[in-house]
Motif scaffolding. Structure first.
Motif, PDB file in Angstrom:
ATOM      1  N   GLY A   1       3.272  -6.119   7.897  1.00  0.00           N
ATOM      2  CA  GLY A   1       3.926  -4.928   7.351  1.00  0.00           C
ATOM      3  C   GLY A   1       5.692  -5.334   6.733  1.00  0.00           C
ATOM      4  N   ALA A   2       6.269  -4.608   5.883  1.00  0.00           N
ATOM      5  CA  ALA A   2       7.637  -4.458   5.490  1.00  0.00           C
ATOM      6  C   ALA A   2       7.554  -2.594   4.621  1.00  0.00           C
TER       7      ALA A   2
ATOM      8  N   ASN B   1      10.623  -1.693   9.082  1.00  0.00           N
ATOM      9  CA  ASN B   1       9.340  -1.151   9.309  1.00  0.00           C
ATOM     10  C   ASN B   1       9.077  -0.324  10.793  1.00  0.00           C
TER      11      ASN B   1
ATOM     12  N   ARG C   1       0.763   7.155   2.147  1.00  0.00           N
ATOM     13  CA  ARG C   1       1.835   6.210   2.550  1.00  0.00           C
ATOM     14  C   ARG C   1       1.905   5.098   2.577  1.00  0.00           C
TER      15      ARG C   1
ATOM     16  N   THR D   1      -1.694  -5.643   3.286  1.00  0.00           N
ATOM     17  CA  THR D   1      -0.573  -6.345   3.150  1.00  0.00           C
ATOM     18  C   THR D   1      -0.914  -7.666   4.156  1.00  0.00           C
TER      19      THR D   1
ATOM     20  N   GLN E   1      -0.879   5.403  13.096  1.00  0.00           N
ATOM     21  CA  GLN E   1      -1.105   4.768  11.906  1.00  0.00           C
ATOM     22  C   GLN E   1      -1.682   3.827  11.834  1.00  0.00           C
TER      23      GLN E   1
ATOM     24  N   CYS F   1       1.624  -0.173  13.492  1.00  0.00           N
ATOM     25  CA  CYS F   1       1.451   0.692  11.641  1.00  0.00           C
ATOM     26  C   CYS F   1       0.177   0.608  11.488  1.00  0.00           C
ATOM     27  N   ASN F   2       0.076   0.711  10.132  1.00  0.00           N
ATOM     28  CA  ASN F   2      -0.865   0.702   8.951  1.00  0.00           C
ATOM     29  C   ASN F   2      -0.738  -0.147   7.339  1.00  0.00           C
ATOM     30  N   ALA F   3      -0.899  -1.100   7.851  1.00  0.00           N
ATOM     31  CA  ALA F   3      -0.500  -2.203   6.626  1.00  0.00           C
ATOM     32  C   ALA F   3      -1.798  -3.196   6.029  1.00  0.00           C
TER      33      ALA F   3
ATOM     34  N   ALA G   1      -2.913   1.497   3.168  1.00  0.00           N
ATOM     35  CA  ALA G   1      -1.440   1.602   2.464  1.00  0.00           C
ATOM     36  C   ALA G   1      -0.849   1.065   0.786  1.00  0.00           C
ATOM     37  N   THR G   2      -1.836   0.697   0.585  1.00  0.00           N
ATOM     38  CA  THR G   2      -1.668   0.118  -0.617  1.00  0.00           C
ATOM     39  C   THR G   2      -3.028   0.016  -1.877  1.00  0.00           C
TER      40      THR G   2
HETATM   41  O1  MRU Z   1       5.456   5.723   7.484  1.00  0.00           O
HETATM   42  P1  MRU Z   1       4.666   5.114   6.595  1.00  0.00           P
HETATM   43  O2  MRU Z   1       3.432   5.069   7.249  1.00  0.00           O
HETATM   44  O3  MRU Z   1       4.320   4.855   5.142  1.00  0.00           O
HETATM   45  O4  MRU Z   1       5.287   3.759   7.270  1.00  0.00           O
HETATM   46  C1  MRU Z   1       4.006   2.487   6.826  1.00  0.00           C
HETATM   47  C2  MRU Z   1       4.638   1.144   7.345  1.00  0.00           C
HETATM   48  O5  MRU Z   1       6.064   0.669   8.017  1.00  0.00           O
HETATM   49  C3  MRU Z   1       4.136  -0.051   6.764  1.00  0.00           C
HETATM   50  O6  MRU Z   1       4.132  -0.965   7.634  1.00  0.00           O
HETATM   51  C4  MRU Z   1       4.239  -0.267   5.420  1.00  0.00           C
HETATM   52  O7  MRU Z   1       4.948   0.045   4.882  1.00  0.00           O
HETATM   53  C5  MRU Z   1       4.054  -1.817   5.219  1.00  0.00           C
HETATM   54  S1  MRU Z   1       2.645  -0.921   4.579  1.00  0.00           S
HETATM   55  C6  MRU Z   1       1.715  -2.468   3.178  1.00  0.00           C
END
Ligand code: MRU
Length: 351
Positions: free
Chosen positions: A235-236, A247, A49, A170, A197, A158-160, A164-165
């Motif tokens: 993040g976004a 986001n 994700r 981010t 998250q 959330c988790n950025a 998430a990368t």
């Molecule tokens: O539903 P998710 O967990 O994929 O949503 C993630 C987010 O909203 C994060 O803030 C966004 O993708 C930026 S991740 C670098």
């Protein structure tokens, strides 16, 4: 980043191994994916994700779908299958457009190889972009530290982070860079119901040894209003041409609180999270997820119902924060104030 013993995604020949984020923070389980159907499931169920990671994983999914000689329709089907997994994060759309263009330009017998190469290129570009976001963003944290002489109190949602990368994250990249530069930072981590998250963020920060405090989402407004937050950093998933930003659901409430209290609200995202085909946030599709995510809570030993199974539920996964509530954007090229965004984007190439 202080901890690279774990990874979100790693390629091994013609398979990828992912860290199953649905099992975190309770256990670290990896899964090997060797066909596009596995990748489709992993993205839909959120084993992987986060906007950047979704796009890169999907690129590998396309590579897995191609045989030794891939005709145009095979490429198009694979791209369409991946595009249908999750609708909001535009990184997926950009990644699929890039795969489509590269593959249709390649000779049939070279397409499979080209697909792996293109996915690998996105993988490494993500690492570099996020590190650059960290380097730009840390200057904001440094400025606060030099002004106050106290640990910088960052709130995130959330988790950025690196989960998430491919690496760094981010919104958390500046926090990891602050750690490297001995700038003390304390992070308010918002739980982020319904998928929690925030627990992933807390897990990341624990492993890195960065002080943090978990809060229920509803605690954020008062903390911001009471002067306990120096900046909000999120993040976004998609940023419209005018700066309106989609986001994780709940981001908007934090932006409202930050705006009311005069607390800076920064969005950290690579250029490929911008979508100039959306004029405003109204054009961004918002994913609606299964109501059971709200009717249940997940724990170490599985899920528990907190509402009747037939309870009517509305479960939008994202919300849109208007540009007017955003202080500015941190991307791999630098920091741009929200009111200068349109000018900045004229010079930025979105792939
Ligand atoms: O539903 P998710 O967990 O994929 O949503 C993630 C987010 O909203 C994060 O803030 C966004 O993708 C930026 S991740 C670098």
């Amino acid at each position: 980043m202080s901890d690279q013993t774990l990874f979100t995604l790693i390629r091994e020949g013609d398979t990828i191994t992912i860290l199953d984020q649905t099992r975190l923070p309770f256990e670290t389980v990896t899964r090997t994916l060797d066909c596009i159907e596995d990748v489709e499931t992993a993205i839909k169920t959120m084993q992987v994700r986060g906007a950047p990671l979704i796009g890169i994983t999907a690129a590998y999914g396309v590579a897995m779908a191609l045989g030794e000689a891939a005709c145009d329709s095979l490429v198009v089907d694979a791209v369409d299958t991946m595009l249908a997994t999750r609708p909001t994060a535009v990184n997926l759309k950009h990644a699929m457009r890039r795969m489509h263009q590269r593959l249709l330009r390649s000779r049939l017998d070279q397409r499979q190889n080209a697909a792996w190469q293109e996915a690998d290129a996105m993988f490494y570009e993500d690492v570099n972009a996020n590190r650059a976001i960290g380097q730009h963003g840390v200057t904001l944290l440094k400025e606060i530290y030099e002004r106050t002489g106290k640990p910088v109190r960052v709130m995130t949602h959330c988790n950025a982070g690196w989960l998430a990368t491919v690496a760094w994250g981010t919104a958390l990249a500046p926090v990891y860079l602050a750690l490297e530069q001995n700038i003390p930072v304390e992070v308010w981590v918002s739980e982020t119901r319904p998928r929690n998250q925030g627990l992933l963020t807390a897990w990341e920060l624990s492993r890195a040894g960065i002080p943090h405090t978990l809060i229920a989402d509803n605690a954020a407004g008062a903390l911001i209003a009471n002067g306990q937050v120096d900046c909000v950093l999120v993040g976004a998933d998609r940023i419209a041409a005018n700066g309106d930003t989609a986001n994780k659901v709940g981001t908007y409430l934090k932006a409202l609180a930050a705006h009311a209290a005069g607390v800076p609200f920064w969005v950290a995202a690579p250029i490929n999270t911008f979508d100039t085909s959306c004029d405003t946030g109204k054009d961004i599709p918002i994913e609606e997820r299964d109501g059971d995510e709200v009717r249940t809570v997940q724990g170490e030993n599985g899920s528990a119902h907190i509402a009747d199974t037939d309870m009517r539920v509305f479960n939008p996964a994202f919300d849109v924060t208007p540009a007017s509530l955003i202080t500015g954007f941190i991307n791999e090229r630098g920091i741009v104030l929200a009111d200068k965004l349109e000018e900045h984007m004229e010079h930025a190439e979105v792939v």
